[in-house]
Design a protein around this motif. Structure first.
Motif, PDB file in Angstrom:
ATOM      1  N   ILE A 166      -7.078   9.397  -4.958  1.00  0.00           N
ATOM      2  CA  ILE A 166      -5.745  10.009  -4.901  1.00  0.00           C
ATOM      3  C   ILE A 166      -5.315  10.133  -3.443  1.00  0.00           C
ATOM      4  CG2 ILE A 166      -4.477  12.166  -5.355  1.00  0.00           C
ATOM      5  CD1 ILE A 166      -6.358  12.586  -7.755  1.00  0.00           C
ATOM      6  N   SER A 167      -4.065   9.819  -3.188  1.00  0.00           N
ATOM      7  CA  SER A 167      -3.521  10.056  -1.842  1.00  0.00           C
ATOM      8  C   SER A 167      -3.158  11.527  -1.733  1.00  0.00           C
ATOM      9  CB  SER A 167      -2.267   9.215  -1.614  1.00  0.00           C
ATOM     10  OG  SER A 167      -2.600   7.867  -1.707  1.00  0.00           O
ATOM     11  N   VAL A 168      -3.420  12.097  -0.569  1.00  0.00           N
ATOM     12  CA  VAL A 168      -3.213  13.537  -0.405  1.00  0.00           C
ATOM     13  C   VAL A 168      -2.289  13.797   0.781  1.00  0.00           C
ATOM     14  CG1 VAL A 168      -4.349  15.763  -0.017  1.00  0.00           C
ATOM     15  CG2 VAL A 168      -5.528  14.001  -1.319  1.00  0.00           C
ATOM     16  N   VAL A 169      -1.331  14.687   0.560  1.00  0.00           N
ATOM     17  CA  VAL A 169      -0.468  15.151   1.655  1.00  0.00           C
ATOM     18  C   VAL A 169      -0.745  16.633   1.818  1.00  0.00           C
ATOM     19  CG1 VAL A 169       1.906  15.451   2.455  1.00  0.00           C
ATOM     20  CG2 VAL A 169       1.326  13.485   1.020  1.00  0.00           C
ATOM     21  N   ILE A 170      -1.087  17.061   3.014  1.00  0.00           N
ATOM     22  CA  ILE A 170      -1.265  18.501   3.228  1.00  0.00           C
ATOM     23  C   ILE A 170      -0.288  18.987   4.296  1.00  0.00           C
ATOM     24  CG2 ILE A 170      -3.670  18.727   2.466  1.00  0.00           C
ATOM     25  CD1 ILE A 170      -4.523  18.634   5.392  1.00  0.00           C
ATOM     26  N   MET A 212      -3.518  16.429 -14.499  1.00  0.00           N
ATOM     27  CA  MET A 212      -2.372  15.569 -14.830  1.00  0.00           C
ATOM     28  C   MET A 212      -2.567  14.145 -14.307  1.00  0.00           C
ATOM     29  SD  MET A 212       0.581  18.324 -13.899  1.00  0.00           S
ATOM     30  CE  MET A 212       1.979  17.356 -14.456  1.00  0.00           C
ATOM     31  N   LYS A 213      -3.679  13.927 -13.610  1.00  0.00           N
ATOM     32  CA  LYS A 213      -4.031  12.618 -13.054  1.00  0.00           C
ATOM     33  C   LYS A 213      -2.885  11.988 -12.255  1.00  0.00           C
ATOM     34  CE  LYS A 213      -7.481  11.603 -16.582  1.00  0.00           C
ATOM     35  NZ  LYS A 213      -7.459  12.785 -17.419  1.00  0.00           N
ATOM     36  N   PRO A 214      -2.383  12.703 -11.252  1.00  0.00           N
ATOM     37  CA  PRO A 214      -1.306  12.108 -10.445  1.00  0.00           C
ATOM     38  C   PRO A 214      -1.871  11.112  -9.442  1.00  0.00           C
ATOM     39  CG  PRO A 214      -1.889  14.235  -9.562  1.00  0.00           C
ATOM     40  CD  PRO A 214      -2.793  14.009 -10.728  1.00  0.00           C
ATOM     41  N   ARG A 215      -1.012  10.298  -8.853  1.00  0.00           N
ATOM     42  CA  ARG A 215      -1.476   9.336  -7.850  1.00  0.00           C
ATOM     43  C   ARG A 215      -1.464   9.980  -6.470  1.00  0.00           C
ATOM     44  NH1 ARG A 215       1.199   3.646  -8.732  1.00  0.00           N
ATOM     45  NH2 ARG A 215      -0.612   3.084  -7.498  1.00  0.00           N
ATOM     46  N   LYS A 262      -1.559   4.236  -0.111  1.00  0.00           N
ATOM     47  CA  LYS A 262      -2.613   4.434  -1.106  1.00  0.00           C
ATOM     48  C   LYS A 262      -3.877   4.945  -0.429  1.00  0.00           C
ATOM     49  CE  LYS A 262      -1.183   0.966  -4.426  1.00  0.00           C
ATOM     50  NZ  LYS A 262      -1.261  -0.460  -4.738  1.00  0.00           N
ATOM     51  N   ASN A 263      -4.506   5.899  -1.088  1.00  0.00           N
ATOM     52  CA  ASN A 263      -5.829   6.359  -0.676  1.00  0.00           C
ATOM     53  C   ASN A 263      -5.904   6.823   0.784  1.00  0.00           C
ATOM     54  OD1 ASN A 263      -8.327   6.931  -1.695  1.00  0.00           O
ATOM     55  ND2 ASN A 263      -9.254   5.055  -0.926  1.00  0.00           N
ATOM     56  N   GLU A 264      -4.969   7.638   1.191  1.00  0.00           N
ATOM     57  CA  GLU A 264      -5.040   8.217   2.543  1.00  0.00           C
ATOM     58  C   GLU A 264      -4.728   9.720   2.472  1.00  0.00           C
ATOM     59  OE1 GLU A 264      -2.257   7.119   5.573  1.00  0.00           O
ATOM     60  OE2 GLU A 264      -0.507   7.433   4.299  1.00  0.00           O
ATOM     61  N   ILE A 265      -5.179  10.424   3.508  1.00  0.00           N
ATOM     62  CA  ILE A 265      -4.850  11.848   3.626  1.00  0.00           C
ATOM     63  C   ILE A 265      -3.907  11.983   4.825  1.00  0.00           C
ATOM     64  CG2 ILE A 265      -5.736  14.169   4.065  1.00  0.00           C
ATOM     65  CD1 ILE A 265      -8.380  13.312   2.790  1.00  0.00           C
ATOM     66  N   VAL A 266      -2.711  12.480   4.536  1.00  0.00           N
ATOM     67  CA  VAL A 266      -1.720  12.670   5.601  1.00  0.00           C
ATOM     68  C   VAL A 266      -1.544  14.164   5.825  1.00  0.00           C
ATOM     69  CG1 VAL A 266       0.594  12.102   6.418  1.00  0.00           C
ATOM     70  CG2 VAL A 266      -0.473  10.696   4.669  1.00  0.00           C
ATOM     71  N   ALA A 267      -1.620  14.578   7.066  1.00  0.00           N
ATOM     72  CA  ALA A 267      -1.387  16.000   7.376  1.00  0.00           C
ATOM     73  C   ALA A 267      -0.017  16.156   8.019  1.00  0.00           C
ATOM     74  CB  ALA A 267      -2.466  16.509   8.323  1.00  0.00           C
ATOM     75  N   LEU A 268       0.767  17.062   7.429  1.00  0.00           N
ATOM     76  CA  LEU A 268       2.060  17.410   8.031  1.00  0.00           C
ATOM     77  C   LEU A 268       1.831  18.680   8.836  1.00  0.00           C
ATOM     78  CD1 LEU A 268       4.275  17.078   4.842  1.00  0.00           C
ATOM     79  CD2 LEU A 268       4.457  15.635   6.856  1.00  0.00           C
ATOM     80  N   CYS A 269       1.947  18.573  10.142  1.00  0.00           N
ATOM     81  CA  CYS A 269       1.695  19.746  10.987  1.00  0.00           C
ATOM     82  C   CYS A 269       2.979  20.126  11.718  1.00  0.00           C
ATOM     83  CB  CYS A 269       0.610  19.440  12.016  1.00  0.00           C
ATOM     84  SG  CYS A 269      -0.945  18.956  11.273  1.00  0.00           S
ATOM     85  N   GLY A 270       3.236  21.403  11.745  1.00  0.00           N
ATOM     86  CA  GLY A 270       4.435  21.861  12.437  1.00  0.00           C
ATOM     87  C   GLY A 270       4.541  23.366  12.332  1.00  0.00           C
ATOM     88  N   PRO A 271       5.379  23.958  13.169  1.00  0.00           N
ATOM     89  CA  PRO A 271       5.510  25.421  13.123  1.00  0.00           C
ATOM     90  C   PRO A 271       6.252  25.884  11.869  1.00  0.00           C
ATOM     91  CG  PRO A 271       7.070  24.475  14.677  1.00  0.00           C
ATOM     92  CD  PRO A 271       6.243  23.343  14.181  1.00  0.00           C
ATOM     93  N   ASN A 272       6.331  27.192  11.666  1.00  0.00           N
ATOM     94  CA  ASN A 272       7.067  27.746  10.524  1.00  0.00           C
ATOM     95  C   ASN A 272       8.515  27.290  10.572  1.00  0.00           C
ATOM     96  OD1 ASN A 272       4.945  29.209   9.493  1.00  0.00           O
ATOM     97  ND2 ASN A 272       5.404  31.024  10.716  1.00  0.00           N
ATOM     98  N   ARG A 327       0.812  -1.217   0.000  1.00  0.00           N
ATOM     99  CA  ARG A 327       0.000   0.000   0.000  1.00  0.00           C
ATOM    100  C   ARG A 327       0.844   1.266   0.000  1.00  0.00           C
ATOM    101  NH1 ARG A 327      -4.102   0.896   4.145  1.00  0.00           N
ATOM    102  NH2 ARG A 327      -4.856   2.388   2.607  1.00  0.00           N
ATOM    103  N   GLU A 328       2.148   1.116   0.057  1.00  0.00           N
ATOM    104  CA  GLU A 328       3.014   2.286   0.188  1.00  0.00           C
ATOM    105  C   GLU A 328       3.275   2.924  -1.180  1.00  0.00           C
ATOM    106  OE1 GLU A 328       6.459   2.320   3.082  1.00  0.00           O
ATOM    107  OE2 GLU A 328       7.495   2.339   1.159  1.00  0.00           O
ATOM    108  N   LEU A 329       2.965   4.201  -1.293  1.00  0.00           N
ATOM    109  CA  LEU A 329       3.208   4.895  -2.561  1.00  0.00           C
ATOM    110  C   LEU A 329       4.538   5.641  -2.522  1.00  0.00           C
ATOM    111  CD1 LEU A 329      -0.251   6.449  -3.492  1.00  0.00           C
ATOM    112  CD2 LEU A 329       0.945   4.637  -4.672  1.00  0.00           C
ATOM    113  N   ILE A 330       4.736   6.380  -1.430  1.00  0.00           N
ATOM    114  CA  ILE A 330       5.974   7.148  -1.288  1.00  0.00           C
ATOM    115  C   ILE A 330       6.685   6.685  -0.035  1.00  0.00           C
ATOM    116  CG2 ILE A 330       6.962   9.435  -0.824  1.00  0.00           C
ATOM    117  CD1 ILE A 330       4.813  10.721  -2.337  1.00  0.00           C
ATOM    118  N   HIS A 331       7.973   6.539  -0.148  1.00  0.00           N
ATOM    119  CA  HIS A 331       8.750   6.232   1.053  1.00  0.00           C
ATOM    120  C   HIS A 331       9.950   7.174   1.093  1.00  0.00           C
ATOM    121  CE1 HIS A 331       9.891   3.513   4.360  1.00  0.00           C
ATOM    122  NE2 HIS A 331      11.074   4.039   4.107  1.00  0.00           N
TER     123      HIS A 331
END
Lengths: 271, 294
Positions: free
Chosen positions: B209-213, B174-177, B49-59, B21-25
């Motif tokens: 689509i997997s999403v990283v925010i 662009m239909k990215p994954r 695959k098919n998950e939303i990951v939130a990257l949270c942190g200060p500036n 299930r791993e798209l990016i490592h």
């Protein structure tokens, strides 16, 4: 003055684009190719003819068309400042050495200066030629949607000129907006008032430097965003340009006939 | 899922999760900018695959630097990034942008073309699509983000929210994954923030689509993320579900973040009522259920 307008004497890109997108007159429905053909014909005409009567009529016709297209005439007169200063700064000197009947004559430091009737005619003629081209160019820009205009540039100009133009136009808006907001920030704190030439000069130098640095940073970010979508050195526009209709072919032929007639009447061209 | 904590100062070993299930490592990647500042340090991160990951942190914690690595705009000075098993360090990945789209924080930086349509077609044309296919992809993407009526507009005349939608359409065409969004709701009014939030969920649910925010907005992360990664000093400091992460006050304090509104309201309510805040609701509905249960 719109938010991004720097001066009433500099054509306001936002306002020009606003009118172009508004599409409110019959001139907006003409094919951009027709207006482009007329731009070439008008440039040819003002190049070939030095006849003041013909130029005056042409200018008045264009001014009438400009007003009929519901474009801002008062603004246009403000925008004439730059071309007028440009023409006068060049021709203003030439006019004094033109042979003819003296109108004004005086001496400066022992040198006689004579302004003749032909000198004045030269100034008026060249000024009129400049204003004709400026008026029609603005008319063209303000009655043609930007998407069509950029598509024409893409088709007509070779690479990399087309690329530079396509990117520069949007970037101009952003730079103008940035400059406008910096000037607003300066004015909001009492800056911008003329204290002395030195202070004023330093302030404008600082604003210019800031705009330059920020533009440079922005261009890096824009480039990065383009690379992120696979940019490999060139891009185009997808827009089609409205084709010429039969009546427009006739219109162009009529314009060409007028230019030909003027050319034949011009003595130096064998008329 | 339990909270995984790592010490940014030591060299961690990346956990290898379900490879299928791993798209990016991102494997212990570090990046040092030319001026010597550290962008990311021993960063270990993955996207399934098919998950939303939130990257949270200060500036300045390294969120944006990580996002630029995901698209190939930056390459790690050390460590490795692999997408679908292809490694960037081994030179197997020269066109990462085909797989991972990036939506930048400033939409004005992304929208450079003369018209909306030209801008959205830019990516598909770079993918080698024919003009007709690119036009179809662009039209489809604009419809998907609810901006089909803006197709002939000039970017200059769009509002901030519309620009953000067009930026997303430009990537979606662009239909990215995977799509990575840097501060997707910053500078937006609540209506457009809500639209972007709905759109991010739709990217996952409708398009798979997997999403990283990358975001400071912990409320947004609490509402939509499947997994939250806290980023500090260029490394993922802790990861877990939103409920696990956002109810760990000590963890948030260490990262320099404040709990989302919903967590603060729930805790304040429990304190006022003198009842233990032993449940971890992260939505209004969840909080209502938790309160009613007491």
């Amino acid at each position: 003055m719109s938010a991004a307008s720097l001066s009433d004497h500099i054509p306001d890109l936002n306002l020009i684009t606003y009118y172009a997108e508004k599409q409110q007159s019959c001139f907006s429905r003409l094919s951009p190719w027709t207006k482009f053909a007329y731009l070439i014909l008008i440039i040819l005409l003002v190049t070939l003819s030095g006849n003041l009567a013909i130029l005056t009529v042409l200018y008045l016709v264009l001014l009438g068309a400009y007003a009929a297209a519901h474009l801002p005439v008062r603004k246009l007169f403000g925008w004439y400042t730059m071309p007028a200063v440009f023409v006068l700064s060049l021709v203003g000197i030439m006019a004094w050495s033109e042979p003819g009947n003296p109108v004004i004559s005086f001496a400066v430091a022992g040198f006689p200066l004579v302004l003749t009737d032909k000198g004045i005619l030269l100034v008026v003629t060249l000024l009129l030629k400049a204003l004709i081209v400026v008026t029609f160019s603005l008319f063209f820009l303000m009655t043609t949607r930007y998407m069509h205009f950029s598509a024409m540039i893409y088709r007509l100009f070779p690479s990399p000129l087309d690329q530079i133009f396509l990117m520069a136009y949007r970037f101009l808006f952003l730079t103008l907006a940035m400059t406008g907001s910096i000037l607003k920030a300066v004015r909001s704190r009492g800056g911008g008032l003329i204290h002395s030439i030195r202070v004023q000069g330093r302030m404008f130098a600082e604003v210019f430097a800031l705009v330059f640095i920020r533009s440079f940073e922005r261009s890096e970010r824009v480039h990065k965003a383009m690379i992120a979508r696979g940019f490999s050195g060139s891009y185009g526009t997808a827009t089609g340009i409205p084709a010429l209709r039969h009546a427009e072919y006739l219109l162009i032929c009529a314009g060409a006939a007028v230019v030909l007639a003027v050319a034949l009447m011009t003595p130096s061209l064998g008329g | 899922m339990t909270i995984i904590r790592t010490d940014p100062l030591s060299s961690p070993h990346c956990r290898h999760i379900d490879k299928e299930r791993e798209l990016i490592h991102v494997d212990c990647a570090s990046h040092i900018y030319p001026d010597g500042s550290v962008g990311i340090h021993d960063m270990c991160f993955y996207v399934k695959k098919n998950e939303i990951v939130a990257l949270c942190g200060p500036n300045g914690s390294g969120k944006s630097t990580l996002i630029e690595h995901l698209n190939g705009l930056l390459t790690p000075s050390e460590g490795n990034i692999a997408v679908n098993g292809r490694s960037i360090t081994k030179g197997e990945l020269t066109d990462l942008w085909r797989e991972v789209g990036v939506v930048f924080q400033q939409s004005d930086d992304q929208l450079f073309a003369p018209t909306v349509l030209d801008d959205v077609m830019f990516g598909p044309l770079n993918l080698g699509m024919s003009r007709e296919a690119a036009l179809n992809a662009a039209t489809g993407a604009l419809e998907a983000v609810g901006a089909a009526d803006l197709v002939q507009k000039l970017p200059n005349y769009l509002s901030g929210g519309q620009k953000r939608l067009i930026s997303i359409a430009g990537i979606l065409a662009m239909k990215p994954r995977i799509i990575a969004l840097d501060e997707p709701t910053s500078d937006l009014d609540p209506v457009h923030s809500g639209m972007i939030e709905g759109l991010i969920l739709e990217l996952k649910q409708r398009f798979g689509i997997s999403v990283v925010i990358a975001t400071h907005d912990l409320d947004l992360a609490a509402r939509i993320a499947d997994r939250v990664c806290l980023v500090r000093k260029g490394s993922v400091f802790a990861e877990g579900t939103p409920a696990e992460i956002f109810y760990d006050e000590e963890l948030l304090q260490e990262t320099g973040l404040k709990p989302p509104q919903i967590v603060r309201v729930y805790r304040a309510y429990c304190r006022m009522q003198g009842i233990p805040a032993d449940q971890h609701p992260i939505s209004i509905e969840g909080m209502m259920v938790a309160i009613r249960g007491k």
